[in-house]
Design a protein around this motif. Structure first.
Motif, mmCIF file in Angstrom:
data_model
loop_
_atom_site.group_PDB
_atom_site.id
_atom_site.type_symbol
_atom_site.label_atom_id
_atom_site.label_comp_id
_atom_site.label_asym_id
_atom_site.label_seq_id
_atom_site.Cartn_x
_atom_site.Cartn_y
_atom_site.Cartn_z
ATOM 1 N N UNK A 111 0.857 -1.270 0.037
ATOM 2 C CA UNK A 111 -0.090 -0.018 -0.022
ATOM 3 C C UNK A 111 0.856 1.248 -0.040
ATOM 4 N N UNK A 112 1.914 1.157 0.797
ATOM 5 C CA UNK A 112 3.077 2.567 0.917
ATOM 6 C C UNK A 112 3.508 2.516 -0.748
ATOM 7 N N UNK A 113 3.805 1.559 -1.322
ATOM 8 C CA UNK A 113 4.472 1.900 -2.686
ATOM 9 C C UNK A 113 3.316 2.238 -3.590
ATOM 10 N N UNK A 114 1.963 1.840 -3.465
ATOM 11 C CA UNK A 114 0.899 2.173 -4.365
ATOM 12 C C UNK A 114 0.802 3.607 -4.046
ATOM 13 N N UNK A 115 0.787 3.965 -2.738
ATOM 14 C CA UNK A 115 0.497 5.525 -2.425
ATOM 15 C C UNK A 115 1.817 6.390 -3.093
ATOM 16 N N UNK A 116 3.082 6.019 -2.788
ATOM 17 C CA UNK A 116 4.052 6.921 -3.366
ATOM 18 C C UNK A 116 3.762 7.067 -4.924
ATOM 19 N N UNK A 117 3.318 6.075 -5.660
ATOM 20 C CA UNK A 117 3.382 6.125 -6.987
ATOM 21 C C UNK A 117 2.015 6.788 -7.363
#
Length: 144
Positions: A111-117
């Motif tokens: 979720x953190x990676x998706x939020x960053x993107x």
């Protein structure tokens, strides 16, 4: 003498420029391949296929590149996607994402990676990135 120094500097600069670009391109491809192998799985492909437009387009034998062009997306290829992501997200963030992926990605990290993107890329860029990812997934499935 000055002429030879100038020729040497220009030659060295040109070789350095092309070597730098080749190394960055190679490194970025390796990074994407490693992250894709760890993060992207069949559930992700199914999730991308849940989009009725994409599902119908593929069932009708359409090319995802053509769909990206029709939707006027900012990029259509893996290379263009890499350039955009590196420019907008940055190599440091991508390296962090890769390190997380290699250690195994928890749902929170995912979720953190998706939020960053989502934070760094526009909705059109995210859609283009998903299409490129789907193309890569389909290519891997056909090869494997």
């Amino acid at each position: 003498m000055l002429k030879w120094v100038l020729v040497f500097v220009l030659l060295f600069g040109t070789i350095g420029y092309f070597a730098y670009n080749a190394i960055v391109h190679y490194g970025a491809n390796k990074l994407v391949d490693q992250v894709a192998a760890e993060i992207v799985d069949n559930k992700d492909a199914d999730k991308l296929m849940d989009d009725p437009e994409i599902e119908n387009y593929i069932k009708d034998g359409g090319d995802l590149d053509e769909l990206a062009k029709q939707k006027d997306l900012p990029f259509h290829t893996k290379e263009e996607a890499l350039k955009t992501v590196i420019k907008k997200v940055g190599m440091d963030n991508l390296k962090d994402m890769k390190d997380k992926a290699l250690d195994g990605v928890s749902p929170e990290e995912r979720q953190e990676i998706e939020a960053t993107l989502n934070e760094k890329l526009s909705p059109k860029e995210m859609e283009a990135l998903k299409l490129v990812a789907l193309k890569e997934i389909k290519k891997r499935q056909q090869e494997g």
